[in-house]
Write a protein that holds these residues in place. Structure first.
Motif, short mmCIF file in Angstrom:
data_model
loop_
_atom_site.label_atom_id
_atom_site.label_comp_id
_atom_site.label_asym_id
_atom_site.label_seq_id
_atom_site.Cartn_x
_atom_site.Cartn_y
_atom_site.Cartn_z
N UNK A 273 0.81 -1.23 -0.01
CA UNK A 273 0.04 0.01 0.12
C UNK A 273 0.94 1.18 0.09
N UNK A 274 0.65 2.06 -0.78
CA UNK A 274 1.67 3.11 -1.01
C UNK A 274 1.26 4.44 0.01
N UNK A 275 1.92 5.24 0.17
CA UNK A 275 1.92 6.38 0.92
C UNK A 275 1.93 6.12 2.63
N UNK A 276 2.52 5.24 2.76
CA UNK A 276 2.87 4.66 4.04
C UNK A 276 3.94 5.27 5.01
N UNK A 277 4.74 6.05 4.20
CA UNK A 277 5.67 6.81 4.78
C UNK A 277 6.83 5.99 5.16
N UNK A 278 6.94 4.93 4.12
CA UNK A 278 8.46 4.11 4.20
C UNK A 278 8.55 2.99 5.14
N UNK C 523 -0.91 8.87 -2.36
CA UNK C 523 0.15 8.02 -1.42
C UNK C 523 1.07 7.41 -2.48
N UNK C 524 0.80 7.14 -3.68
CA UNK C 524 1.72 6.80 -4.72
C UNK C 524 2.76 7.92 -4.89
N UNK C 526 3.51 10.30 -3.14
CA UNK C 526 4.20 10.62 -1.91
C UNK C 526 5.49 9.84 -2.03
N UNK C 527 5.11 8.47 -2.26
CA UNK C 527 6.32 7.39 -2.19
C UNK C 527 7.17 7.54 -3.17
#
Lengths: 280, 324, 664
Positions: A273-278, C523-524, C526-527
């Motif tokens: 899941x993207x956007x989880x701050x790494x 989110x994408x 940002x990653x």
């Protein structure tokens, strides 16, 4: 909302906190196996899936494309007949053969909100007619059910005038609300929401999710919420079930599954899941 | 995708197409057989001629095998067909197989030339208009194209033929208007049968080209900044051919019907003029033979189109919808 | 009701109107002609084979009868027969089609196959057969043409019913328990009526022509009756002596066929224009939107190594409406810049303008829109007109593009290898073998197993994720300076999305390729990205580093609202309080209202109507673009958005690669 919990009264006599009580099971799918095609092209889409929905709970069903999410929804509403296994509503088997009228009566107790708000409403029927038809599928008409239709529209925050307009005059988010209003007009025991927000922009998605959250509370809705978006599922659901290649690999309360997934596949899914701050 | 693990896709494709061909041929044989069975009145009386005595009619009935049971007649009919025996004309006593062998080349010549002309003219024309008019440019050209093709497309071949005979043949005297004695006698009949389908198919090509030009994969190709010729010929043509041929295939097979009619206009010595003659004379064996041959020809054209489609679009092989 | 609604929306359809007028005239003629001209048509005259004259407009035939009258009188019989044949075809065909559809799946498959075969059989030959069985005459012909038309109706009905019945609203009505008769009447019939009507008019035209054709051959209408085909056939015989005889029936046949054809075309065009979602597009209102002022002159802080420079880009529709309205940004060498926004924000158009691939009809204008290359002149991307070969080569080789839908972006009719190597071969003159070698190398880089075999495969033989990886390989093949990726992961599953993002990051590392990455998913972006541009209603509202976005330092109310409206995986996690999507009551902060349509954008801030902190000034004055730091701008009137930025390390310092690499 109109259920009479006839099921096993396992619930604790005194339930002060909702979380600790065990509400009655409304719907149970047992060993549901589905296969399409014949001969060499035969493909098993679901392998013995067990799933139960309890009164007032929302179960999120996640999985990637081809995992069998939508097929499971179709089995539950009766659009697809499983090869083996069965689905029971309040302990009553709904997959077995029975009379037509009885099947219809059962079917109305589970309602589906489909994914595509542009395909799920008949372009040649006014919104009011569509909802009136849900209230009375045989003789329903807007004139007869005007008050009830407007009440349903109000429930999803739409104006009464919406009843006289055609679906084409509404935006995607509004259409999805109309589809929800139509499903609720049947007063079903279980609502299946199949990717209801995946066609929507995030700000519109928030509206629809908020509407569902509100309805869950005010109507104590029992819902199977299908989505490929884990964050959305987490937001809407009490429990989450993970499907992979037609098998249910993990099922538990949201906090547990998302917080401490046991299955490697769930872990991969969460890490993707993207956007989880790494953090992964 | 799921087909990869099975038998080679063309095998299923070939099986399906062959099945179709067999189905059509069987149906054709049954239908032509039924012509004799279903006709009101007595075929033997027709065959024996108007002045025949009852005796002659009875003998004729026996000669034709009409006094036997229907299944037995059918077995005979099929057996004769397999030996290439199509019977004899009631009128001229000619062997029908000979008549067909005599006339078929003319009809086939006309129809095949027609198909070639249609494809060679309609596809570039439709593509050109689509490319020139993309994104709503050159509206006037587009309008003119739509009107002219609509107009000519709804003009039947016998009207066109009549017009051509009058203008080119009689008024201008450029080309022969009847018979098949010389090569230039081919020109008018071919134009007459192909002009209508050219217009109809050019419109289909124009529409399908517009669809292809709007596809994502065409944008990808534009993104490679290819020269115009390569862009349209390599990236648009194969795709629009599949959808066009799927739609136009029926028209091409239907061209045989137009040929039959046009032959009458130009007194063309093909199967068409012969079968019309035979029908008015109630010369059943000839009708049977010609219908059988024309039907097989239509079937052959369809098969050819299917094979071309299969070659053009790998997806048709695996039984998936093409062009969508 | 439906009709009025449609009429309001659709342009008056010239074709349909013309066709209807023509057909109506013909039908009136069919009714009245035998009464008015009936006697005259049968009246034998002294002068035979007369040419056109004042008394006999179309001359006379072999018996001296007036041909104009005969043509008019023949209208009735001709139309009657055609209508009869059409009726047979449509009724029998529709019933057959319904039966095929209603029967079980196996019968249906066989039935459709049989119908297909029947359709492919020429109608005229079938008619000949039937005419041979029955006596030649109108009855045989009508039956023949009717029967020949059946299969088309059967197929259309079966296909339409299947496609409509497969749509969600029918399934939903079934679940509601709508009885099947009512289902047919209210849900299926209204939705298939239009195409059937189109076929009826087309079939009428065909029947008319085929019947006249059979009469022309002498197999149809027999003397003393006559229809147009019969008249034409007689006229042909005297074509040498009196050409006028053929004119009347020929013109009549063409006009009738044309009218019916026009009705069919018109109906089809109308169906196409109304079935779409055209209601969303409001007509008219050509209010030229007041364009936002340019963030004047100062190309704020474009570094020398910038690869793409965009300054005051506008993308306009032909009517002048700006869909992208004054967008300014740049992409530095090896930098990944993301653009987020909702549908209609203009993000994809911005990307396509930068790729010089705008859809037809749209045009880009810009203060500057150029691809920079240290070794060459800047390449102007908004220049009007055609590109020369040299420009095309630079465009093809210096920009790589990854599209949104991998299943639609490869040509289905061509093998993958040819498509992948095309740019190399056409623009760089690389040999076939070397191009394939390079393609294999790139496919290996994007982790496609057995690349040689894949090059020989057709796109449909690959999975969605594999196709998108192949698309990335294709974009990388020329070692471009810039990759433009337009929602490249939207159609993919999360796990595949993670792989694709990792590949893009790896390519950026390996080749130092700059990237413009478009997504609706905050989110994408940002990653993956270093810097993020937020677009709303065709304008750039905020530009900030991904780290700032992640840490909740967004300033613009829209960016903040968007973040608050997006559900997050860890609602109560360690994330910053301000960024928390939950507002405490389990509800997301939805943004009321909807973005304005491009032609209805207000003079002021486009977000004003939905903004919680709106000021009076917002509504009529375009917000100033405030540059807070290099790569940090915000377009807002609110004073607090302009506060100085706390000093941070450069834009690249906040980059977290871990998220992407964790999955690869």
């Amino acid at each position: 909302m109109n259920t009479t919990p006839t099921g096993t009264a396992r619930s604790a006599p005194e339930r002060n906190a909702v979380e600790t009580a065990e509400p009655a099971e409304v719907l149970r799918a047992e060993g549901v196996t589905v296969a399409f095609g014949r001969g060499a092209r035969r493909k098993t889409v679901l392998h013995g899936v067990d799933l139960s929905l309890r009164q007032g709970h929302t179960v999120g069903l996640v999985g990637e494309s081809g995992s069998g999410k939508s097929t499971l929804a179709k089995v539950i509403v009766g659009l697809v007949r499983p090869v083996s296994g069965h689905v029971a509503l309040d302990g009553e088997d709904v997959t077995g053969p029975r009379g037509r009228a009885a099947t219809l009566a059962l079917r109305r107790r589970v309602q589906l909100v489909p994914q595509d708000p542009y395909a799920s409403l008949n372009p040649r029927m006014t919104v009011g007619e569509a909802i009136a038809e849900a209230i009375d599928p045989r003789r329903g008409g807007l004139a007869r059910h005007r008050a009830a239709v407007e009440a349903r529209l109000a429930q999803v925050a739409l104006d009464p005038e919406a009843a006289d307009r055609y679906p084409a005059q509404f935006s995607g988010g509004q259409r999805q609300r109309i589809a929800i209003a139509r499903a609720l007009a049947v007063e079903p025991e279980v609502v299946i929401a199949d990717e209801v927000t995946s066609a929507l922009d995030s700000s519109v998605q928030a509206e629809v999710l908020n509407l569902l959250t509100g309805l869950r509370r005010s109507l104590s809705l029992t819902m199977l919420f299908i989505s490929h978006d884990l964050a959305v599922v987490r937001h809407v659901s009490d429990e989450v079930a993970v499907l992979r290649h037609g098998r249910l690999v993990e099922h538990g309360p949201c906090a547990e599954v998302f917080g401490a997934p046991r299955e490697p596949y769930t872990k991969v899914l969460l890490a993707s899941v993207p956007g989880r701050g790494g953090s992964a | 995708m799921a087909v990869l693990d099975e038998a080679p896709p063309w095998l299923g494709f070939a099986a399906r197409r062959l099945g179709g061909v067999l189905l059509v041929l069987t149906a054709l044989v049954v239908i032509t057989f039924a012509i004799v069975q279903l006709m009101p009145g007595d075929p033997a009386r027709v065959a024996a001629g108007a002045n025949a005595t009852p005796d002659q009619i009875t003998r004729m009935r026996h000669d034709l095998g009409l006094d036997r049971s229907v299944p037995a007649q059918f077995v005979d009919y099929v057996g004769n067909l397999l030996h290439g025996d199509l019977g004899r004309s009631f009128h001229t006593q000619e062997n029908v197989a000979d008549i067909v062998a005599d006339r078929l080349p003319y009809t086939a010549e006309l129809a095949l030339l027609g198909i070639v002309v249609i494809l060679v003219v309609a596809i570039p024309l439709g593509m050109l208009v689509a490319v020139l008019c993309q994104n709503g440019r050159r509206r006037r050209l587009d309008g003119a194209f739509t009107f002219v093709t609509g107009f000519v497309g709804s003009t039947p071949e016998y009207v066109l033929g009549t017009l051509l005979v009058y203008v080119v043949g009689i008024k201008l005297g450029w080309l022969p208007v009847a018979g098949a004695a010389t090569v230039d006698a081919l020109v008018l009949p071919v134009v007459a049968i192909s002009l209508g389908p050219v217009c109809t198919i050019a419109r289909i090509v124009r529409r399908e080209t517009a669809v292809v030009l709007g596809q994502d994969y065409f944008r990808t190709a534009r993104g490679r900044r290819l020269p115009a010729r390569r862009l349209y010929l390599r990236h648009a043509l194969p795709n629009l051919l599949t959808s066009t041929l799927t739609l136009a295939g029926l028209l091409l097979a239907g061209l045989l019907g137009g040929t039959v009619i046009a032959e009458s206009v130009f007194a063309w010595p093909g199967l068409g003029t012969r079968v019309v003659e035979a029908i008015t004379q109630r010369d059943l064996p000839v009708v049977q033979g010609v219908v059988l041959v024309l039907g097989s020809l239509a079937c052959l054209i369809n098969l050819l189109i299917d094979v071309v489609l299969g070659l053009l679009d790998p997806r048709t092989l695996s039984g998936k919808a093409a062009g969508s | 009701m439906t009709a009025t609604r449609v009429r309001k929306r659709a342009r008056p359809n010239a074709m349909l109107v013309t066709g209807l007028v023509g057909l109506t005239a013909l039908f009136v003629l069919a009714v009245v002609a035998p009464w008015i001209w009936g006697d005259r048509a049968d009246e034998l005259g002294p002068s035979v084979h007369l040419g056109s004259s004042g008394e006999h407009w179309l001359g006379t035939d072999a018996l001296g009868r007036d041909l104009f009258a005969r043509t008019l009188v023949a209208t009735r019989l001709t139309l009657e027969l055609a209508a009869l044949a059409t009726a047979i075809a449509s009724i029998a065909g529709t019933v057959l089609g319904t039966l095929i559809w209603v029967s079980g799946p196996r019968v249906r498959a066989v039935g459709l196959r049989v119908v297909d075969v029947m359709i492919s059989y020429p109608a005229v030959i079938l008619a000949l057969t039937i005419a041979a069985i029955l006596d030649p005459g109108p009855k045989a012909c009508v039956i023949a043409i009717g029967v020949a038309g059946c299969p088309s109706f059967a197929r259309l009905t079966a296909n339409l019913a299947a496609s409509v019945a497969g749509r969600d609203f029918v399934a939903t009505a079934r679940l509601l328990g709508v009885p099947s008769l009512r289902l047919m009447r209210r849900h299926i019939l209204p939705n298939i009526a239009e195409p059937l009507l189109v076929l009826v008019s087309v079939s009428f035209a065909h029947s008319l022509m085929a019947l006249s054709g059979l009469s022309f051959l002498g197999l149809g209408v027999q003397l003393p009756d006559y229809d147009w085909g019969q008249l034409l056939s007689t006229g042909l015989q005297s074509l040498y002596t009196n050409p006028a005889e053929a004119v009347g029936p020929a013109v009549a046949i063409v006009l009738a066929g044309l009218s019916a054809g026009f009705v069919g075309d018109g109906l089809a065009a109308r169906a196409a224009s109304t079935s779409g979602n055209s209601a969303a597009v409001k007509p008219g209102s050509r209010k030229a939107s007041a364009s936002a002022p340019v963030a004047t002159g100062t190309d704020h802080s474009v570094p020398d190594d910038a690869v793409l420079v965009v300054s005051d880009l506008r993308v306009r529709r032909p009517d002048g409406t700006a869909l992208v309205d004054g967008v300014t940004f740049h992409i530095g060498a090896a930098e990944i810049v993301g653009v987020v926004g909702e549908s209609g924000s203009g993000k994809s158009l911005t990307a396509m303008a930068a790729a010089r691939l705008l859809p037809g009809g749209l045009r880009a204008e810009a203060h500057a829109l150029e691809l920079r290359n240290p070794g060459a002149e800047p390449l102007a991307l908004a220049a009007p007109g055609r590109d020369g070969a040299a420009v095309r080569r630079r465009l093809a080789t210096e920009i790589g593009i990854v599209y949104q839908d991998p299943s639609a972006s490869f040509n289905p009719a061509l093998r993958l290898g040819g498509q992948l190597t095309e740019t190399l071969r056409v623009h760089l003159g690389v040999s076939r073998r070397e191009a394939r070698e390079r393609a294999v190398e790139q496919l290996e880089f994007v982790r496609i197993v057995d690349p040689e075999a894949r090059l020989r495969a057709y796109p449909h033989e690959l999975s969605g994720g594999m196709r998108q990886r192949a698309m990335i390989a294709s974009a990388l093949l020329t070692r471009p300076r810039l990759i433009i990726a337009d929602e490249p992961t939207t159609a993919l599953d999360v796990t595949v999305q993670a792989e694709v993002l990792a590949l893009l990051r790896a390519a950026n590392r390996r080749d130092g390729t700059a990237m413009l990455f478009i997504s609706h998913d905050i989110g994408v972006v940002t990653d993956l990205c270093d810097r993020v541009l937020v677009m709303y209603a065709g304008r750039l509202v905020e530009e900030l580093t991904a780290a700032e976005l992640r840490d909740g330092h967004a300033r613009h109310p829209y960016t903040k609202a968007l973040l608050a409206a997006t559900p997050r995986l860890e609602p109560d996690g360690e994330a910053d309080g301000k960024l928390d999507a939950e507002t405490g009551d389990g509800l997301l902060a939805a943004i009321p209202g909807r973005p304005p349509q491009p032609d209805e954008r207000p003079a002021g801030c486009a977000f004003a109507d939905r903004c919680a902190a709106v000021l009076p000034v917002c509504r009529d004055t375009p917000p100033p673009v405030r540059v807070l730091a290099p790569g940090r701008t915000v377009a807002c009137h609110l004073p607090e958005t302009g506060a100085p930025v706390p000093v941070q390390a450069g834009p690249k310092a906040g980059r977290h690669d871990a998220a992407v690499e964790a999955v690869g």
